[in-house]
Write a protein that holds these residues in place. Structure first.
Motif, PDB file in Angstrom:
ATOM      1  N   PRO A 101       0.836  -1.218   0.000  1.00 27.01           N
ATOM      2  CA  PRO A 101       0.000   0.000   0.000  1.00 27.01           C
ATOM      3  C   PRO A 101       0.862   1.255   0.000  1.00 27.01           C
ATOM      4  CG  PRO A 101      -0.830  -1.581   1.611  1.00 27.01           C
ATOM      5  CD  PRO A 101       0.482  -2.120   1.112  1.00 27.01           C
ATOM      6  N   ARG A 102       0.426   2.248  -0.791  1.00 25.55           N
ATOM      7  CA  ARG A 102       1.190   3.493  -0.905  1.00 25.55           C
ATOM      8  C   ARG A 102       0.343   4.684  -0.482  1.00 25.55           C
ATOM      9  NH1 ARG A 102       3.607   0.083  -4.017  1.00 25.55           N
ATOM     10  NH2 ARG A 102       5.548   0.399  -5.115  1.00 25.55           N
ATOM     11  N   PRO A 103       1.006   5.721   0.045  1.00 25.34           N
ATOM     12  CA  PRO A 103       0.257   6.910   0.463  1.00 25.34           C
ATOM     13  C   PRO A 103      -0.563   7.519  -0.676  1.00 25.34           C
ATOM     14  CG  PRO A 103       2.579   7.096   1.101  1.00 25.34           C
ATOM     15  CD  PRO A 103       2.447   5.846   0.300  1.00 25.34           C
ATOM     16  N   SER A 192     -10.635   1.294  -8.419  1.00 25.36           N
ATOM     17  CA  SER A 192      -9.531   0.372  -8.670  1.00 25.36           C
ATOM     18  C   SER A 192      -8.199   1.116  -8.703  1.00 25.36           C
ATOM     19  CB  SER A 192      -9.729  -0.349 -10.011  1.00 25.36           C
ATOM     20  OG  SER A 192      -8.699  -1.317 -10.196  1.00 25.36           O
ATOM     21  N   ASN A 193      -7.179   0.423  -8.186  1.00 24.79           N
ATOM     22  CA  ASN A 193      -5.802   0.846  -8.395  1.00 24.79           C
ATOM     23  C   ASN A 193      -5.159  -0.252  -9.246  1.00 24.79           C
ATOM     24  OD1 ASN A 193      -3.156   1.691  -8.328  1.00 24.79           O
ATOM     25  ND2 ASN A 193      -2.803   1.006  -6.211  1.00 24.79           N
ATOM     26  N   PRO A 194      -5.363  -0.195 -10.566  1.00 32.69           N
ATOM     27  CA  PRO A 194      -4.893  -1.290 -11.429  1.00 32.69           C
ATOM     28  C   PRO A 194      -3.407  -1.141 -11.722  1.00 32.69           C
ATOM     29  CG  PRO A 194      -5.873   0.420 -12.774  1.00 32.69           C
ATOM     30  CD  PRO A 194      -5.983   0.889 -11.337  1.00 32.69           C
ATOM     31  N   PRO A 195      -2.801  -2.121 -12.386  1.00 35.47           N
ATOM     32  CA  PRO A 195      -1.423  -1.927 -12.862  1.00 35.47           C
ATOM     33  C   PRO A 195      -1.425  -0.798 -13.882  1.00 35.47           C
ATOM     34  CG  PRO A 195      -2.169  -4.202 -13.203  1.00 35.47           C
ATOM     35  CD  PRO A 195      -3.356  -3.414 -12.787  1.00 35.47           C
ATOM     36  N   TYR A 196      -0.427   0.083 -13.830  1.00 31.57           N
ATOM     37  CA  TYR A 196      -0.417   1.174 -14.813  1.00 31.57           C
ATOM     38  C   TYR A 196       0.984   1.612 -15.238  1.00 31.57           C
ATOM     39  CZ  TYR A 196      -0.301   4.055 -10.470  1.00 31.57           C
ATOM     40  OH  TYR A 196      -0.014   4.603  -9.231  1.00 31.57           O
ATOM     41  N   ILE A 197       1.987   0.806 -14.951  1.00 26.18           N
ATOM     42  CA  ILE A 197       3.350   1.196 -15.321  1.00 26.18           C
ATOM     43  C   ILE A 197       3.679   0.636 -16.709  1.00 26.18           C
ATOM     44  CG2 ILE A 197       5.785   1.078 -14.660  1.00 26.18           C
ATOM     45  CD1 ILE A 197       4.928   0.897 -11.771  1.00 26.18           C
ATOM     46  N   PRO A 202      11.961   2.455 -16.761  1.00 26.57           N
ATOM     47  CA  PRO A 202      13.183   2.124 -16.014  1.00 26.57           C
ATOM     48  C   PRO A 202      12.956   2.064 -14.509  1.00 26.57           C
ATOM     49  CG  PRO A 202      13.315   4.345 -16.973  1.00 26.57           C
ATOM     50  CD  PRO A 202      12.064   3.703 -17.521  1.00 26.57           C
ATOM     51  N   HIS A 203      11.879   2.693 -14.038  1.00 21.21           N
ATOM     52  CA  HIS A 203      11.608   2.722 -12.600  1.00 21.21           C
ATOM     53  C   HIS A 203      11.274   1.320 -12.064  1.00 21.21           C
ATOM     54  CE1 HIS A 203       7.444   3.436 -10.619  1.00 21.21           C
ATOM     55  NE2 HIS A 203       8.244   3.281  -9.604  1.00 21.21           N
ATOM     56  N   LEU A 204      10.951   0.378 -13.002  1.00 22.08           N
ATOM     57  CA  LEU A 204      10.673  -1.002 -12.582  1.00 22.08           C
ATOM     58  C   LEU A 204      11.918  -1.741 -12.104  1.00 22.08           C
ATOM     59  CD1 LEU A 204       8.196  -1.971 -15.422  1.00 22.08           C
ATOM     60  CD2 LEU A 204       7.657  -1.831 -12.973  1.00 22.08           C
ATOM     61  N   ASP A 208      11.455  -0.626  -4.333  1.00 18.72           N
ATOM     62  CA  ASP A 208      10.545  -1.676  -3.861  1.00 18.72           C
ATOM     63  C   ASP A 208       9.892  -2.464  -4.990  1.00 18.72           C
ATOM     64  OD1 ASP A 208      11.090  -0.779  -1.324  1.00 18.72           O
ATOM     65  OD2 ASP A 208       9.037  -0.161  -0.841  1.00 18.72           O
ATOM     66  N   VAL A 209       9.583  -1.808  -6.124  1.00 20.55           N
ATOM     67  CA  VAL A 209       8.803  -2.493  -7.179  1.00 20.55           C
ATOM     68  C   VAL A 209       9.489  -3.759  -7.678  1.00 20.55           C
ATOM     69  CG1 VAL A 209       7.479  -0.489  -7.998  1.00 20.55           C
ATOM     70  CG2 VAL A 209       9.725  -0.957  -8.960  1.00 20.55           C
ATOM     71  N   ARG A 210      10.822  -3.836  -7.544  1.00 18.34           N
ATOM     72  CA  ARG A 210      11.530  -5.051  -7.978  1.00 18.34           C
ATOM     73  C   ARG A 210      11.062  -6.284  -7.220  1.00 18.34           C
ATOM     74  NH1 ARG A 210      17.344  -3.466  -6.495  1.00 18.34           N
ATOM     75  NH2 ARG A 210      16.128  -2.396  -4.906  1.00 18.34           N
ATOM     76  N   THR A 215       2.567  -8.439 -12.099  1.00 18.68           N
ATOM     77  CA  THR A 215       1.187  -8.402 -12.608  1.00 18.68           C
ATOM     78  C   THR A 215       0.372  -7.296 -11.939  1.00 18.68           C
ATOM     79  OG1 THR A 215       0.655 -10.073 -10.972  1.00 18.68           O
ATOM     80  CG2 THR A 215       1.053 -10.847 -13.210  1.00 18.68           C
ATOM     81  N   ALA A 216       0.818  -6.818 -10.788  1.00 19.47           N
ATOM     82  CA  ALA A 216       0.099  -5.737 -10.113  1.00 19.47           C
ATOM     83  C   ALA A 216       0.632  -4.373 -10.525  1.00 19.47           C
ATOM     84  CB  ALA A 216       0.217  -5.886  -8.595  1.00 19.47           C
ATOM     85  N   LEU A 217       1.695  -4.370 -11.338  1.00 23.91           N
ATOM     86  CA  LEU A 217       2.365  -3.106 -11.665  1.00 23.91           C
ATOM     87  C   LEU A 217       2.329  -2.775 -13.150  1.00 23.91           C
ATOM     88  CD1 LEU A 217       5.573  -3.724  -9.527  1.00 23.91           C
ATOM     89  CD2 LEU A 217       3.940  -1.871  -9.125  1.00 23.91           C
ATOM     90  N   VAL A 218       2.603  -3.774 -13.995  1.00 25.90           N
ATOM     91  CA  VAL A 218       2.880  -3.508 -15.408  1.00 25.90           C
ATOM     92  C   VAL A 218       1.646  -3.726 -16.262  1.00 25.90           C
ATOM     93  CG1 VAL A 218       4.346  -4.132 -17.359  1.00 25.90           C
ATOM     94  CG2 VAL A 218       5.256  -4.248 -15.037  1.00 25.90           C
TER      95      VAL A 218
END
Ligand code: GLN
Length: 287
Positions: A101-103, A192-197, A202-204, A208-210, A215-218
């Motif tokens: 979870p993120r602020p 929804s907070n879907p994947p959206y990257i 390069p931030h992947l 933390d995202v590493r 599947t929750a990010l990209v």
């Protein structure tokens, strides 16, 4: 191994410097992390560290702290080391099966709460619930709401369900790939907070995202694959006048408002996060 005796304060100072230099964090952030990890390693409240700053940690305590610190220095998220993360004033269990979870996401919750009158029974759907932080917060802040939470990942749903039982939140859980398992059900509010990257972002490969589920990010080349799918299908699952609210990337608000407009949503709007980025957009099915 014998170590020279060092006080709690000097262990924390040393850990702060190592975290800051290994992870490129500001000293203030690094100190906060050192405190969280020490408090967790020693099973004490963070305030204990201040009250006991001249104590000498035992050899066992030093080893426990060093073990956690080494994992943090190798990049593992603090939330994975402690197994928890605060969100909207509550503690959520976190595992590598869910997004931490993120602020930023508190903005989505705030906008959703503004759409749920406390004295009405409103049907709310959270798609891709992950840890459950959005759905559970809405259910706890609006006890009259009927909140349904879905995830495609059974492992994620297990984390959300565990959080629901710890926090005593009443939420209906459903294993579903976006709307696929919902049949003809309709809701007053969908969030929804879907994947959206974007896949090549390069931030992947940093931070933390590493360590979080890809599947929750990209979401495809432009990061909009899931947002497109959600927006196109949402109308069929909203009651007349219903609202759709979505979190998205810092530079995707214009694209998301366009998608909303093209799918029949009226007056799409966006809201800014604490960093000043348009981070949440939404629209409704009434003029
Ligand atoms: N906000 C997260 C990040 O940038 C991404 C969350 C998401 O893809 N839903 O790390």
């Amino acid at each position: 191994m014998t170590r020279e005796a060092a006080t709690v304060a000097s262990r924390l100072d040393e850990a702060t410097a190592r975290i800051a230099s290994a992870l490129g964090l500001k000293k203030r952030e690094a100190r906060l992390e050192a405190r969280v990890l020490a408090a967790f390693a020693w099973n004490v409240a963070p305030a204990w560290l201040i009250a006991h700053d001249t104590d000498l940690p035992s050899e066992a305590q030093t080893t426990q702290f060093e073990t956690l610190l080494a994992r943090r220095l190798a990049g593992e998220p603090v939330a994975h080391l402690t197994g928890t993360r605060e969100f909207f004033g509550r503690t959520f269990q976190v595992s590598p099966d869910v997004l931490i979870p993120r602020p930023d996401t508190e903005l989505l919750v705030e906008r959703a709460l503004a759409r749920i009158p406390p004295d009405q029974t409103v049907d709310v759907l959270d798609l891709g619930t992950g840890s459950g932080c959005i759905a559970l917060t809405l259910a706890l802040e609006r006890p009259l709401a009927h909140v349904t939470a879905t995830d495609r990942s059974a492992a994620a749903l297990a984390v959300a369900q565990r959080n629901a039982s710890i926090l005593d939140a009443h939420v209906e859980f459903l294993n579903s790939d976006w709307f696929d398992g919902l049949g003809g059900r309709r809701f007053d509010l969908i969030v929804s907070n879907p994947p959206y990257i974007p896949a090549a972002d390069p931030h992947l490969s940093r931070g933390d995202v590493r360590f979080e589920p890809q599947t929750a990010l990209v979401a495809g080349m432009d990061g909009l694959d899931d947002l497109r799918r959600l927006i196109a299908a949402a109308g069929a699952h909203l009651k007349p006048g219903g609202t759709l609210l979505l979190e998205h990337g810092y530079d995707q608000a214009g694209a998301v408002r366009d998608l909303l407009r093209r799918s029949g949503f009226f007056h799409p709007q966006s809201w800014r996060d604490l960093a000043g980025h348009e981070r949440v957009s939404g629209g409704d099915l009434s003029e």
